[in-house]
Design a protein around this motif. Structure first.
Motif, short mmCIF file in Angstrom:
data_model
loop_
_atom_site.label_atom_id
_atom_site.label_comp_id
_atom_site.label_asym_id
_atom_site.label_seq_id
_atom_site.Cartn_x
_atom_site.Cartn_y
_atom_site.Cartn_z
N VAL A 1 0.56 -1.03 0.06
CA VAL A 1 -0.08 -0.05 0.11
C VAL A 1 0.69 1.02 0.11
CG1 VAL A 1 -1.76 1.34 1.29
CG2 VAL A 1 -1.73 -1.27 1.23
N ARG A 2 0.51 2.20 -0.86
CA ARG A 2 1.11 3.42 -0.87
C ARG A 2 0.09 4.64 -0.57
NH1 ARG A 2 6.34 3.91 -2.93
NH2 ARG A 2 7.48 2.17 -3.65
N VAL A 3 0.17 5.67 0.21
CA VAL A 3 -0.57 6.69 0.30
C VAL A 3 0.24 8.00 -0.12
CG1 VAL A 3 -2.06 5.75 1.91
CG2 VAL A 3 -0.22 6.74 2.96
N GLY A 4 -0.42 8.86 -1.03
CA GLY A 4 0.42 9.73 -1.41
C GLY A 4 1.76 9.50 -1.73
N GLY A 5 2.05 8.33 -2.47
CA GLY A 5 3.43 7.97 -2.93
C GLY A 5 4.12 7.27 -1.95
N PRO B 1 5.12 4.71 0.98
CA PRO B 1 4.62 3.38 1.23
C PRO B 1 4.49 2.88 2.73
CG PRO B 1 7.06 3.36 1.20
CD PRO B 1 6.67 4.75 0.42
N LEU B 2 3.44 2.27 3.02
CA LEU B 2 3.12 1.79 4.44
C LEU B 2 3.55 0.46 4.68
CD1 LEU B 2 -0.58 2.95 4.33
CD2 LEU B 2 1.38 4.26 4.58
N ASP B 3 4.00 0.13 5.94
CA ASP B 3 4.15 -1.11 6.65
C ASP B 3 2.43 -1.58 6.91
OD1 ASP B 3 6.30 -0.75 7.22
OD2 ASP B 3 6.51 -0.46 9.16
N VAL B 4 2.33 -2.89 5.97
CA VAL B 4 1.09 -3.61 5.97
C VAL B 4 1.38 -4.75 6.60
CG1 VAL B 4 -0.62 -4.82 4.64
CG2 VAL B 4 0.59 -2.83 3.65
N LEU B 5 0.60 -4.87 8.05
CA LEU B 5 0.91 -5.83 8.99
C LEU B 5 -0.09 -7.29 8.71
CD1 LEU B 5 1.79 -4.19 12.24
CD2 LEU B 5 3.43 -4.85 10.29
N HIS B 6 0.51 -8.39 9.01
CA HIS B 6 -0.34 -9.65 8.74
C HIS B 6 -1.07 -9.90 10.03
CE1 HIS B 6 -0.85 -14.01 9.00
NE2 HIS B 6 -1.20 -13.92 7.67
N HIS B 7 -2.21 -10.32 10.10
CA HIS B 7 -2.90 -11.03 11.26
C HIS B 7 -3.78 -11.97 10.65
CE1 HIS B 7 -5.87 -11.14 14.65
NE2 HIS B 7 -4.90 -10.63 15.51
N GLU B 8 -4.02 -12.92 11.76
CA GLU B 8 -4.65 -14.23 11.04
C GLU B 8 -6.41 -13.75 10.77
OE1 GLU B 8 -3.56 -17.02 10.40
OE2 GLU B 8 -1.66 -16.36 11.09
N ALA C 1 -7.19 -10.56 9.68
CA ALA C 1 -7.41 -9.38 8.54
C ALA C 1 -6.10 -8.74 8.60
CB ALA C 1 -8.42 -8.53 8.78
N HIS C 2 -5.31 -8.47 7.35
CA HIS C 2 -4.27 -7.37 7.28
C HIS C 2 -4.43 -6.16 7.66
CE1 HIS C 2 -2.06 -10.95 4.84
NE2 HIS C 2 -2.88 -11.57 5.69
N HIS C 3 -3.65 -5.35 7.95
CA HIS C 3 -3.79 -3.93 8.44
C HIS C 3 -2.62 -2.98 8.31
CE1 HIS C 3 -1.81 -4.04 12.48
NE2 HIS C 3 -2.39 -5.63 12.22
N ALA C 4 -2.98 -1.82 7.82
CA ALA C 4 -2.06 -0.53 7.82
C ALA C 4 -2.67 0.57 8.36
CB ALA C 4 -1.39 -0.75 6.30
N SER C 5 -1.82 1.49 8.86
CA SER C 5 -2.45 2.82 9.37
C SER C 5 -1.46 3.99 9.10
CB SER C 5 -2.62 2.67 10.84
OG SER C 5 -1.40 2.33 11.50
N PHE C 6 -2.01 5.00 8.73
CA PHE C 6 -1.27 6.31 8.92
C PHE C 6 -2.33 7.70 9.22
CE2 PHE C 6 -3.90 5.64 4.95
CZ PHE C 6 -4.17 7.04 4.52
N ILE D 1 -3.10 0.11 -3.93
CA ILE D 1 -3.17 -0.86 -3.26
C ILE D 1 -2.64 -1.93 -4.40
CG2 ILE D 1 -4.12 -2.73 -2.06
CD1 ILE D 1 -6.08 -0.42 -0.91
N GLU D 2 -1.49 -2.56 -4.22
CA GLU D 2 -1.00 -3.52 -5.07
C GLU D 2 -1.29 -4.88 -4.53
OE1 GLU D 2 3.15 -5.24 -7.47
OE2 GLU D 2 3.12 -3.29 -6.42
N ILE D 3 -1.91 -5.77 -5.06
CA ILE D 3 -2.30 -7.18 -4.52
C ILE D 3 -1.73 -8.05 -5.15
CG2 ILE D 3 -4.36 -8.81 -4.40
CD1 ILE D 3 -6.05 -6.14 -5.18
N GLU D 4 -0.85 -8.92 -4.53
CA GLU D 4 -0.36 -10.23 -4.91
C GLU D 4 -0.93 -11.35 -4.78
OE1 GLU D 4 2.67 -12.42 -6.64
OE2 GLU D 4 2.79 -10.30 -6.13
N MET D 5 -1.68 -11.74 -5.76
CA MET D 5 -3.05 -12.71 -5.67
C MET D 5 -2.50 -14.28 -5.50
SD MET D 5 -5.19 -10.71 -6.62
CE MET D 5 -6.51 -11.79 -6.70
#
Length: 467
Positions: free
Chosen positions: A41-45, A47-54, A56-61, A71-75
């Motif tokens: 995930v990028r906001v305003g260009g 990059p965010l730290d996107v954390l894994h949780h069983e 749901a994944h999450h990021a904050s800013f 949001i780039e998705i690695e399928m």
């Protein structure tokens, strides 16, 4: 000396010069935490730290105005993205999907859930710029950029527990019979401490026990946990901006137990049981982790009244209700309970959206739901009952009366017809449900004008009105 980049002014539509919004500020976490292998995930260009949780994944800013999100998705399991949603749907965020990337503009700080078919859920928490970390002898600060193995945190009179953005506190928080405690900050309280390093059992996340004039603001609580936040026999408590991710059974979001003058707003709760539960119970036979802190265990019973839950987002899995009163109602009166402007993203499996389960002796009265949007539900839409269950202790049953459900927009899917019902039932003729008003209730795009429109089942229920 800290350098600051000057940004050029932005012309406004009126021809005057408007000040540009500051760049978004990402929350960065210690490298030891597991990152998402699915989302970038990028906001305003940035990059965010996107954390894994069983669950749901999450990021904050943090941001102060409109921001561009990518949001780039690695399928996983599918070569191309399928159906996707950015929730709450009421925001109407216009999105493009190109080469496994979602692009959209977030107009202001909001909590979002991104659902991409076949992938984990992603929560994107866009928060207003954080206030300065408080200081003083009664402030306990957990600094950013660290994982703090705290265990049990005991707050005393007037103390503040502040978890800075990017900080992770592993453990739980307790306060007993004190005034003026505050828990805040944009950091994480991780309830997995006890399972991994303690006694192997899940514990309650935060318990305020017979406290007054307390505040809980903004932190992100993670399971595995039992009841996440408990207000036990408290008076005058404010909960604002709380975020939660948990999926285990009994991971209730906020339990309001024997408490009065409670204000909950701006929360985003993802739980494996009730998101909000209003109760009254003894809780003296199983004091669990309260015991070391409480010289004399006092029950969480008494009148429950003046509770307002507003401007929040709920996601419920496994069971329980999005908004629940009961099952434990060991008191004389539970009254003046109000839910306003709520987005229910989903209630999965056997839970309900609107729930009153009065299993003990209480008179539950003056309950309102107003301006509720429901994006998915399955088993039960409305479940209002006086009843006897395994959770209850009183030898007699109570009553439910004066309930208003107004301005509701509930979506339907192929899973509803023939499966979803609503229930309004008294225990017997002496313990009925009386006075339930439906006003401006829309289900699947159609106005609900009668019981048939809801697949409503009734017994010992009187004065049910549709407007």
């Amino acid at each position: 000396m800290t350098s600051r980049t000057c940004e050029p002014p932005v012309p406004s539509l009126s021809g005057t010069v408007a000040k540009a919004s500051p760049a978004p500020k990402p929350h960065l976490y210690p490298s030891s935490l597991r990152r998402s292998a699915v989302f970038r995930v990028r906001v305003g260009g940035i990059p965010l730290d996107v954390l894994h949780h069983e669950a749901a994944h999450h990021a904050s800013f943090e941001c102060g105005g409109p921001v561009e999100v990518e949001i780039e998705i690695e399928m996983t399991g599918s070569p191309q993205p399928g159906t996707f949603f950015i929730r709450p749907l009421v925001l109407g965020i216009e999105t493009t999907l190109s080469e496994r990337r979602l692009h959209f503009t977030l107009p202001e700080p909001r909590n979002l859930q991104i659902e991409v078919a076949g992938q984990p859920l992603l929560y994107l928490y866009a928060r207003p710029f954080a206030p300065a970390t408080p200081t003083g002898p009664d402030v306990r600060v957990f600094e950013t950029g660290r994982v703090h193995e705290a265990g049990l945190i005991h707050l005393r009179e007037g103390e503040t527990c502040w978890i800075e953005p990017g900080a992770v506190v592993r453990g739980s928080i307790r306060a007993y019979h004190v005034d003026g405690v505050r828990i805040g900050g944009y950091g994480i309280l991780d309830g997995g401490y006890w399972v991994e390093r303690g006694d192997g059992e899940r514990r309650k996340g935060i318990v305020l026990d017979h406290c007054t004039n307390a505040r809980v603001d903004d932190i992100l609580m993670l399971g595995p946990c039992q009841w996440m936040l408990v207000l036990g026999a408290c008076t005058d408590v404010s909960v604002h901006g709380l975020r939660q991710i948990a999926s285990e059974m009994s991971s209730d979001g906020i339990d309001i137990v024997g408490s009065r003058k409670i204000r909950i707003s701006g929360c985003c709760l993802h739980n494996g049981d009730d998101n909000i539960a209003v109760k009254s119970l003894s809780n003296t036979s199983r004091p669990d982790e309260r015991l070391p802190l409480s010289p004399a265990i006092k029950p969480w019973t008494g009148t429950v009244e003046d509770v307002v839950v507003s401007d929040s987002v709920f996601y419920n899995i496994n069971g329980g209700s999005a908004m629940e009163i009961g099952y434990e109602t060991t008191t004389e009166v539970i009254r003046d309970i109000h839910f306003r402007n709520i987005d229910v993203l989903a209630v999965h499996e056997f839970g309900s959206v609107f729930g009153i389960h009065n299993g003990d002796r209480a008179c539950v009265e003056n309950v309102t739901w107003d301006t509720i949007r429901i994006e998915h539900h399955f088993d039960t839409l409305i479940d209002i009952r006086t009843l006897k269950s395994r959770w209850n202790t009183d030898p007699v049953r109570g009553h439910v009366r004066n309930v208003a459900i107004r301005n509701v927009r509930a979506l339907k899917s192929q899973h509803n017809d023939g499966y979803t019902v609503s229930i309004i039932c008294g225990h017997d003729a002496a313990h009925p449900v009386t006075g339930v008003v439906f006003e401006n209730f829309e289900l699947g795009g159609r106005h609900v004008a009668n019981a048939d429109d809801l697949d409503l089942v009734t017994r010992h229920a009187h004065d049910i009105v549709f407007r």
